[in-house]
Design a protein around this motif. Sequence first.
Motif, mmCIF file in Angstrom:
data_model
loop_
_atom_site.group_PDB
_atom_site.id
_atom_site.type_symbol
_atom_site.label_atom_id
_atom_site.label_comp_id
_atom_site.label_asym_id
_atom_site.label_seq_id
_atom_site.Cartn_x
_atom_site.Cartn_y
_atom_site.Cartn_z
ATOM 1 N N LEU A 152 30.247 8.426 4.342
ATOM 2 C CA LEU A 152 31.425 7.612 4.621
ATOM 3 C C LEU A 152 32.198 7.275 3.350
ATOM 4 O O LEU A 152 33.338 6.814 3.421
ATOM 5 C CB LEU A 152 31.018 6.323 5.337
ATOM 6 N N ASP A 153 31.570 7.500 2.194
ATOM 7 C CA ASP A 153 32.268 7.325 0.914
ATOM 8 C C ASP A 153 32.875 8.646 0.440
ATOM 9 O O ASP A 153 33.164 8.819 -0.744
ATOM 10 C CB ASP A 153 31.292 6.807 -0.155
ATOM 11 N N ALA A 154 33.029 9.573 1.400
ATOM 12 C CA ALA A 154 33.611 10.897 1.109
ATOM 13 C C ALA A 154 32.766 11.692 0.118
ATOM 14 O O ALA A 154 33.287 12.457 -0.690
ATOM 15 C CB ALA A 154 35.045 10.758 0.604
ATOM 16 N N LYS A 155 31.455 11.495 0.196
ATOM 17 C CA LYS A 155 30.524 12.237 -0.651
ATOM 18 C C LYS A 155 29.708 13.187 0.201
ATOM 19 O O LYS A 155 29.539 12.967 1.411
ATOM 20 C CB LYS A 155 29.604 11.268 -1.396
ATOM 21 N N PRO A 156 29.193 14.258 -0.402
ATOM 22 C CA PRO A 156 28.390 15.208 0.377
ATOM 23 C C PRO A 156 27.040 14.605 0.760
ATOM 24 O O PRO A 156 26.603 13.606 0.190
ATOM 25 C CB PRO A 156 28.212 16.386 -0.583
ATOM 26 N N GLU A 157 26.394 15.205 1.740
ATOM 27 C CA GLU A 157 25.052 14.774 2.113
ATOM 28 C C GLU A 157 24.100 14.974 0.950
ATOM 29 O O GLU A 157 24.241 15.927 0.167
ATOM 30 C CB GLU A 157 24.559 15.557 3.328
ATOM 31 N N ASN A 158 23.135 14.063 0.814
ATOM 32 C CA ASN A 158 22.133 14.204 -0.233
ATOM 33 C C ASN A 158 21.172 15.339 0.095
ATOM 34 O O ASN A 158 20.988 15.716 1.257
ATOM 35 C CB ASN A 158 21.353 12.892 -0.395
ATOM 36 N N GLU A 159 20.541 15.847 -0.961
ATOM 37 C CA GLU A 159 19.581 16.933 -0.805
ATOM 38 C C GLU A 159 18.202 16.457 -1.243
ATOM 39 O O GLU A 159 18.059 15.373 -1.827
ATOM 40 C CB GLU A 159 20.029 18.150 -1.616
ATOM 41 N N PHE A 160 17.191 17.272 -0.971
ATOM 42 C CA PHE A 160 15.817 16.880 -1.231
ATOM 43 C C PHE A 160 15.018 18.064 -1.772
ATOM 44 O O PHE A 160 15.288 19.211 -1.434
ATOM 45 C CB PHE A 160 15.132 16.384 0.051
ATOM 46 N N ALA A 161 14.030 17.735 -2.592
ATOM 47 C CA ALA A 161 13.045 18.746 -2.979
ATOM 48 C C ALA A 161 11.984 18.855 -1.879
ATOM 49 O O ALA A 161 11.930 18.016 -0.974
ATOM 50 C CB ALA A 161 12.395 18.362 -4.306
ATOM 51 N N PHE A 162 11.158 19.879 -1.964
ATOM 52 C CA PHE A 162 10.050 20.082 -1.020
ATOM 53 C C PHE A 162 10.524 20.167 0.430
ATOM 54 O O PHE A 162 9.820 19.745 1.361
ATOM 55 C CB PHE A 162 8.998 18.970 -1.153
ATOM 56 N N ASN A 163 11.739 20.693 0.627
ATOM 57 C CA ASN A 163 12.268 20.855 1.980
ATOM 58 C C ASN A 163 12.278 19.523 2.744
ATOM 59 O O ASN A 163 12.046 19.487 3.959
ATOM 60 C CB ASN A 163 11.455 21.904 2.755
ATOM 61 N N LYS A 200 0.861 -1.178 0.000
ATOM 62 C CA LYS A 200 0.000 0.000 0.000
ATOM 63 C C LYS A 200 0.900 1.231 0.000
ATOM 64 O O LYS A 200 1.785 1.362 0.845
ATOM 65 C CB LYS A 200 -0.885 0.033 1.251
ATOM 66 N N LEU A 201 0.673 2.123 -0.933
ATOM 67 C CA LEU A 201 1.468 3.346 -0.979
ATOM 68 C C LEU A 201 1.059 4.283 0.149
ATOM 69 O O LEU A 201 -0.117 4.425 0.467
ATOM 70 C CB LEU A 201 1.264 4.055 -2.316
ATOM 71 N N LEU A 202 2.053 4.949 0.734
ATOM 72 C CA LEU A 202 1.793 5.936 1.777
ATOM 73 C C LEU A 202 2.275 7.326 1.384
ATOM 74 O O LEU A 202 1.620 8.327 1.664
ATOM 75 C CB LEU A 202 2.471 5.509 3.085
ATOM 76 N N GLY A 203 3.418 7.409 0.742
ATOM 77 C CA GLY A 203 3.952 8.707 0.354
ATOM 78 C C GLY A 203 5.217 8.547 -0.454
ATOM 79 O O GLY A 203 5.622 7.426 -0.808
ATOM 80 N N ILE A 204 5.882 9.668 -0.733
ATOM 81 C CA ILE A 204 7.089 9.622 -1.561
ATOM 82 C C ILE A 204 7.997 10.790 -1.208
ATOM 83 O O ILE A 204 7.540 11.897 -0.912
ATOM 84 C CB ILE A 204 6.722 9.634 -3.068
ATOM 85 N N LEU A 205 9.293 10.502 -1.211
ATOM 86 C CA LEU A 205 10.325 11.479 -0.892
ATOM 87 C C LEU A 205 11.123 11.789 -2.156
ATOM 88 O O LEU A 205 11.539 10.878 -2.869
ATOM 89 C CB LEU A 205 11.252 10.912 0.189
ATOM 90 N N ALA A 206 11.335 13.078 -2.424
ATOM 91 C CA ALA A 206 12.074 13.489 -3.623
ATOM 92 C C ALA A 206 13.524 13.778 -3.250
ATOM 93 O O ALA A 206 13.874 14.874 -2.822
ATOM 94 C CB ALA A 206 11.434 14.723 -4.243
ATOM 95 N N MET A 207 14.375 12.770 -3.376
ATOM 96 C CA MET A 207 15.793 12.936 -3.075
ATOM 97 C C MET A 207 16.566 13.254 -4.349
ATOM 98 O O MET A 207 16.241 12.745 -5.420
ATOM 99 C CB MET A 207 16.344 11.661 -2.437
ATOM 100 N N THR A 208 17.580 14.097 -4.216
ATOM 101 C CA THR A 208 18.489 14.346 -5.333
ATOM 102 C C THR A 208 19.853 13.816 -4.931
ATOM 103 O O THR A 208 20.485 14.307 -4.005
ATOM 104 C CB THR A 208 18.561 15.841 -5.696
ATOM 105 N N ASP A 209 20.275 12.764 -5.622
ATOM 106 C CA ASP A 209 21.498 12.037 -5.323
ATOM 107 C C ASP A 209 22.538 12.385 -6.382
ATOM 108 O O ASP A 209 22.413 11.978 -7.538
ATOM 109 C CB ASP A 209 21.191 10.542 -5.313
ATOM 110 N N GLU A 210 23.537 13.170 -5.987
ATOM 111 C CA GLU A 210 24.599 13.595 -6.910
ATOM 112 C C GLU A 210 24.009 14.231 -8.165
ATOM 113 O O GLU A 210 24.435 13.959 -9.288
ATOM 114 C CB GLU A 210 25.508 12.416 -7.255
ATOM 115 N N GLY A 211 22.988 15.068 -7.968
ATOM 116 C CA GLY A 211 22.396 15.812 -9.070
ATOM 117 C C GLY A 211 21.379 15.051 -9.886
ATOM 118 O O GLY A 211 20.941 15.541 -10.931
ATOM 119 N N GLU A 212 20.986 13.851 -9.432
ATOM 120 C CA GLU A 212 19.988 13.052 -10.139
ATOM 121 C C GLU A 212 18.746 12.876 -9.276
ATOM 122 O O GLU A 212 18.835 12.760 -8.056
ATOM 123 C CB GLU A 212 20.550 11.677 -10.499
ATOM 124 N N THR A 213 17.583 12.847 -9.927
ATOM 125 C CA THR A 213 16.339 12.598 -9.202
ATOM 126 C C THR A 213 16.264 11.133 -8.808
ATOM 127 O O THR A 213 16.415 10.243 -9.640
ATOM 128 C CB THR A 213 15.123 12.952 -10.083
#
Length: 232
Positions: free
Chosen positions: A139-150, A82-95
């Motif tokens: 831990l892979d020396a990458k920046p934290e991921n970002e998200f749309a919609f705050n 059952k779907l509940l919701g969805i999170l818009a993550m941007t991982d290294e500039g990709e949706t």
Amino acid sequence: MEIATKDPLNPIKQDVKKGKLHYVANLFPYKGYIWNYGAIPQTWEDPGHSDKHTGCCGDNDPIDVCEIGSKVCSRGEIIGVKLLGILAMTDEGETDWKVTAIHVEDPDAANYNDINDMKRLKPGYLEATVDWFRRYKVLDAKPENEFAFNAELKDKDFAVDIIKSTHDYWKALVTKKTDGKGISCMNITVAESPFKCDPDAAKPMVDALPPLCESACAVPIDVDKWFHNQRN
């Protein structure tokens, strides 16, 4: 473990980073994944399409799912959710959409119908989900991921729209209307796909794959190590 999209018939394989098998780190306070983590078949986040919500192109994979039920599922298990919701993550500039859902056969499934039910019945779980996705690559020396919609999860109707659009991208992919740029679309089920092959032709490919070696393969000792990342 990942769906190997460039291999014939898209088997599930362990991811490899820098020539080594890739494991999910135990980034305190989380021990590995905090849900059953999977993907929705017949979806594709098109890398040639810029998403209107995030401004970023797709990540070239199926949509990911975080299933929050009480059962720990087996690798490769197919379940209804059952779907509940969805999170818009941007991982290294990709949706990189992350669907939140619950197993339809979970004992508490009837009590979960939208994202607000999750907030009410599992307090802190949504916040932990965002925090996990924000930090899991540091831990892979990458920046934290970002998200749309705050970093707010959108509701199930929004999730349905996203899944429908990525299903359309998948249909274009498997019917050769879109260039998959290396993705193997070989399949045995999609009648209208020019990549469809006979099951008898696919069987030798499946039989040739190496067997599972969960008990025989040596696991690096740091797989069970706790990691902490310090925030400045």
